[in-house]
Design a protein around this motif. Sequence first.
Motif, PDB file in Angstrom:
ATOM      1  N   ILE A   1      13.683  12.280 -17.076  1.00 16.85           N
ATOM      2  CA  ILE A   1      13.593  10.903 -16.573  1.00 16.85           C
ATOM      3  C   ILE A   1      12.256  10.736 -15.881  1.00 16.85           C
ATOM      4  CG2 ILE A   1      14.600   9.183 -15.021  1.00 16.85           C
ATOM      5  CD1 ILE A   1      17.273  10.678 -15.365  1.00 16.85           C
ATOM      6  N   GLU A   2      11.474   9.747 -16.306  1.00 17.19           N
ATOM      7  CA  GLU A   2      10.136   9.564 -15.767  1.00 17.19           C
ATOM      8  C   GLU A   2      10.164   9.405 -14.253  1.00 17.19           C
ATOM      9  OE1 GLU A   2       6.173   6.746 -16.359  1.00 17.19           O
ATOM     10  OE2 GLU A   2       7.889   6.570 -17.719  1.00 17.19           O
ATOM     11  N   HIS A   3       9.333  10.197 -13.581  1.00 19.95           N
ATOM     12  CA  HIS A   3       9.295  10.218 -12.115  1.00 19.95           C
ATOM     13  C   HIS A   3       7.857  10.489 -11.693  1.00 19.95           C
ATOM     14  CE1 HIS A   3      10.881  10.221  -8.204  1.00 19.95           C
ATOM     15  NE2 HIS A   3      11.872  11.072  -8.334  1.00 19.95           N
ATOM     16  N   PRO A   4       7.016   9.461 -11.605  1.00 19.20           N
ATOM     17  CA  PRO A   4       5.599   9.688 -11.288  1.00 19.20           C
ATOM     18  C   PRO A   4       5.407  10.398  -9.952  1.00 19.20           C
ATOM     19  CG  PRO A   4       5.965   7.441 -12.043  1.00 19.20           C
ATOM     20  CD  PRO A   4       7.319   8.047 -11.824  1.00 19.20           C
ATOM     21  N   ALA A   5       4.267  11.041  -9.810  1.00 13.22           N
ATOM     22  CA  ALA A   5       3.967  11.763  -8.580  1.00 13.22           C
ATOM     23  C   ALA A   5       3.981  10.833  -7.367  1.00 13.22           C
ATOM     24  CB  ALA A   5       2.615  12.452  -8.707  1.00 13.22           C
ATOM     25  N   TYR A   6       3.269   9.722  -7.471  1.00 10.63           N
ATOM     26  CA  TYR A   6       3.192   8.747  -6.383  1.00 10.63           C
ATOM     27  C   TYR A   6       3.528   7.358  -6.927  1.00 10.63           C
ATOM     28  CZ  TYR A   6       0.245  12.340  -4.159  1.00 10.63           C
ATOM     29  OH  TYR A   6      -0.248  13.513  -3.630  1.00 10.63           O
ATOM     30  N   PRO A   7       4.169   6.499  -6.136  1.00  5.19           N
ATOM     31  CA  PRO A   7       4.380   5.124  -6.597  1.00  5.19           C
ATOM     32  C   PRO A   7       3.062   4.427  -6.912  1.00  5.19           C
ATOM     33  CG  PRO A   7       5.730   5.590  -4.659  1.00  5.19           C
ATOM     34  CD  PRO A   7       4.790   6.746  -4.825  1.00  5.19           C
ATOM     35  N   SER A   8       2.048   4.690  -6.088  1.00  5.91           N
ATOM     36  CA  SER A   8       0.719   4.124  -6.301  1.00  5.91           C
ATOM     37  C   SER A   8      -0.268   4.875  -5.432  1.00  5.91           C
ATOM     38  CB  SER A   8       0.689   2.635  -5.923  1.00  5.91           C
ATOM     39  OG  SER A   8       0.817   2.480  -4.514  1.00  5.91           O
ATOM     40  N   ARG A   9      -1.561   4.694  -5.700  1.00  4.32           N
ATOM     41  CA  ARG A   9      -2.591   5.301  -4.867  1.00  4.32           C
ATOM     42  C   ARG A   9      -2.530   4.750  -3.445  1.00  4.32           C
ATOM     43  NH1 ARG A   9      -6.907   9.171  -5.506  1.00  4.32           N
ATOM     44  NH2 ARG A   9      -8.006   9.097  -3.517  1.00  4.32           N
ATOM     45  N   ALA A  10      -2.228   3.474  -3.325  1.00  7.38           N
ATOM     46  CA  ALA A  10      -2.131   2.869  -1.997  1.00  7.38           C
ATOM     47  C   ALA A  10      -0.996   3.489  -1.187  1.00  7.38           C
ATOM     48  CB  ALA A  10      -1.936   1.362  -2.123  1.00  7.38           C
ATOM     49  N   ASP A  11       0.138   3.751  -1.843  1.00  5.33           N
ATOM     50  CA  ASP A  11       1.257   4.396  -1.144  1.00  5.33           C
ATOM     51  C   ASP A  11       0.882   5.807  -0.717  1.00  5.33           C
ATOM     52  OD1 ASP A  11       3.480   2.442  -1.201  1.00  5.33           O
ATOM     53  OD2 ASP A  11       3.304   2.643  -3.363  1.00  5.33           O
ATOM     54  N   ARG A  12       0.190   6.513  -1.592  1.00 10.76           N
ATOM     55  CA  ARG A  12      -0.258   7.868  -1.251  1.00 10.76           C
ATOM     56  C   ARG A  12      -1.120   7.847  -0.003  1.00 10.76           C
ATOM     57  NH1 ARG A  12      -5.250   9.893  -1.690  1.00 10.76           N
ATOM     58  NH2 ARG A  12      -5.584  12.119  -2.005  1.00 10.76           N
ATOM     59  N   ASP A  13      -2.119   6.968  -0.007  1.00  8.12           N
ATOM     60  CA  ASP A  13      -3.050   6.905   1.117  1.00  8.12           C
ATOM     61  C   ASP A  13      -2.337   6.483   2.404  1.00  8.12           C
ATOM     62  OD1 ASP A  13      -4.987   7.630  -0.679  1.00  8.12           O
ATOM     63  OD2 ASP A  13      -5.863   5.625  -0.862  1.00  8.12           O
ATOM     64  N   ALA A  14      -1.388   5.565   2.290  1.00  8.05           N
ATOM     65  CA  ALA A  14      -0.652   5.093   3.469  1.00  8.05           C
ATOM     66  C   ALA A  14       0.177   6.222   4.074  1.00  8.05           C
ATOM     67  CB  ALA A  14       0.238   3.913   3.094  1.00  8.05           C
ATOM     68  N   ASP A  15       0.794   7.045   3.234  1.00  6.76           N
ATOM     69  CA  ASP A  15       1.602   8.155   3.743  1.00  6.76           C
ATOM     70  C   ASP A  15       0.732   9.163   4.488  1.00  6.76           C
ATOM     71  OD1 ASP A  15       3.968   7.137   2.780  1.00  6.76           O
ATOM     72  OD2 ASP A  15       3.979   8.364   0.956  1.00  6.76           O
ATOM     73  N   ILE A  16      -0.461   9.430   3.950  1.00  2.88           N
ATOM     74  CA  ILE A  16      -1.362  10.367   4.616  1.00  2.88           C
ATOM     75  C   ILE A  16      -1.808   9.815   5.959  1.00  2.88           C
ATOM     76  CG2 ILE A  16      -3.628  11.487   4.476  1.00  2.88           C
ATOM     77  CD1 ILE A  16      -3.209  11.542   1.404  1.00  2.88           C
ATOM     78  N   HIS A  17      -2.176   8.549   5.988  1.00  4.81           N
ATOM     79  CA  HIS A  17      -2.632   7.945   7.240  1.00  4.81           C
ATOM     80  C   HIS A  17      -1.500   7.909   8.270  1.00  4.81           C
ATOM     81  CE1 HIS A  17      -5.066   5.511   9.911  1.00  4.81           C
ATOM     82  NE2 HIS A  17      -4.040   4.684  10.050  1.00  4.81           N
ATOM     83  N   ALA A  18      -0.298   7.629   7.815  1.00  3.25           N
ATOM     84  CA  ALA A  18       0.833   7.518   8.737  1.00  3.25           C
ATOM     85  C   ALA A  18       1.179   8.851   9.383  1.00  3.25           C
ATOM     86  CB  ALA A  18       2.044   6.963   8.001  1.00  3.25           C
ATOM     87  N   GLY A  19       0.879   9.950   8.715  1.00  5.49           N
ATOM     88  CA  GLY A  19       1.304  11.242   9.238  1.00  5.49           C
ATOM     89  C   GLY A  19       0.235  12.067   9.908  1.00  5.49           C
ATOM     90  N   HIS A  20      -1.022  11.622   9.887  1.00  6.21           N
ATOM     91  CA  HIS A  20      -2.113  12.505  10.298  1.00  6.21           C
ATOM     92  C   HIS A  20      -2.167  12.772  11.793  1.00  6.21           C
ATOM     93  CE1 HIS A  20      -4.232   8.846  11.623  1.00  6.21           C
ATOM     94  NE2 HIS A  20      -5.041   9.648  12.266  1.00  6.21           N
ATOM     95  N   ASP A  21      -1.554  11.902  12.614  1.00  5.09           N
ATOM     96  CA  ASP A  21      -1.655  12.082  14.066  1.00  5.09           C
ATOM     97  C   ASP A  21      -0.327  12.450  14.716  1.00  5.09           C
ATOM     98  OD1 ASP A  21      -0.433   9.656  13.646  1.00  5.09           O
ATOM     99  OD2 ASP A  21      -1.734   8.499  14.989  1.00  5.09           O
ATOM    100  N   ARG A  22       0.595  12.996  13.942  1.00  3.83           N
ATOM    101  CA  ARG A  22       1.861  13.460  14.506  1.00  3.83           C
ATOM    102  C   ARG A  22       1.647  14.710  15.363  1.00  3.83           C
ATOM    103  NH1 ARG A  22       4.936  14.527   9.119  1.00  3.83           N
ATOM    104  NH2 ARG A  22       2.796  15.198   8.647  1.00  3.83           N
ATOM    105  N   MET A  23       2.674  15.065  16.113  1.00  2.00           N
ATOM    106  CA  MET A  23       2.605  16.281  16.925  1.00  2.00           C
ATOM    107  C   MET A  23       2.293  17.475  16.029  1.00  2.00           C
ATOM    108  SD  MET A  23       5.935  15.709  19.361  1.00  2.00           S
ATOM    109  CE  MET A  23       5.887  17.443  19.853  1.00  2.00           C
ATOM    110  N   ALA A  24       1.542  18.428  16.579  1.00  2.00           N
ATOM    111  CA  ALA A  24       1.133  19.597  15.805  1.00  2.00           C
ATOM    112  C   ALA A  24       2.345  20.342  15.234  1.00  2.00           C
ATOM    113  CB  ALA A  24       0.292  20.526  16.670  1.00  2.00           C
ATOM    114  N   ARG A  25       3.371  20.516  16.032  1.00  2.00           N
ATOM    115  CA  ARG A  25       4.565  21.231  15.561  1.00  2.00           C
ATOM    116  C   ARG A  25       5.214  20.497  14.395  1.00  2.00           C
ATOM    117  NH1 ARG A  25       9.660  20.207  16.531  1.00  2.00           N
ATOM    118  NH2 ARG A  25       9.151  18.820  18.275  1.00  2.00           N
ATOM    119  N   VAL A  26       5.265  19.186  14.468  1.00  2.00           N
ATOM    120  CA  VAL A  26       5.867  18.396  13.398  1.00  2.00           C
ATOM    121  C   VAL A  26       5.058  18.530  12.109  1.00  2.00           C
ATOM    122  CG1 VAL A  26       6.442  16.047  12.659  1.00  2.00           C
ATOM    123  CG2 VAL A  26       6.930  16.771  15.000  1.00  2.00           C
ATOM    124  N   GLN A  27       3.735  18.502  12.237  1.00  2.00           N
ATOM    125  CA  GLN A  27       2.901  18.651  11.038  1.00  2.00           C
ATOM    126  C   GLN A  27       3.083  20.017  10.397  1.00  2.00           C
ATOM    127  OE1 GLN A  27      -1.024  17.013  10.756  1.00  2.00           O
ATOM    128  NE2 GLN A  27      -0.881  16.062  12.774  1.00  2.00           N
TER     129      GLN A  27
END
Length: 240
Positions: free
Chosen positions: A76-102
């Motif tokens: 069943i087709e399951h692309p890696a990312y919904p879109s490049r924009a979603d990929r970039d948003a996920d990275i930006h959203a997670g980059h400043d989390r607590m060190a332990r969480v990362q």
Amino acid sequence: MTRSTATSAPADRAATALDAVRAATEPLLAAVAGLDQRALAGPSLLPGWTRGHVVTHLARNADALVNLLTWARTGIEHPAYPSRADRDADIHAGHDRMARVQREDLIAAGERFLHEASRLDADAWGATLFHPSGRPITAAEVPELRLFEMCVHGVDLDAGIGFADLEPIELLLEIAVRARGEGPVTLVADLPDGRQASFALAGTAATEVRGPAAAVLAWLTDRGPASALSGEPPALEPWG
């Protein structure tokens, strides 16, 4: 001339890369474990990205490749990312989390990837999928993509891992050359064990380019100068 993993049976090719992924996990996690909150907020070697961006990207890349493996396993087709924009948003959203969480996120994502890989049978490794760039690949290439991301972005962390530390360097070179495309340039890498690996690289003229394997890989990935190599290296497009 190096032997291409692409000529191996898909399941064997995947197994080779998965062994390398497991081996690369320890030094990567050790490097990340040494980064406190301040260090994660500091600049990586990638312009505009902190180390936290790199760690988060590595975690989300594992999950993206789980999607491709699920596609291979289920059909069943399951692309890696919904879109490049979603990929970039996920990275930006997670980059400043607590060190332990990362750190825990990276560990868990890597484990999810290896678990999903363990579920594929020999036939599934031969399935045709699509890379996020749109090019067709086989499922057997997915573990190689994960290995490459872990190794090259491990260097990007600027946390003690260098290109000379990466293993298996010959496979990493093969992956990088494949991404660049085949052509008339003969690229010769001097391997750490004294052997040489030779590749046909895209370019505009038949010429030979040579250098230490680490310097060749750094150049291919747009992370090292052409001046470190002998011959007339062709101009390369920006990586990625």
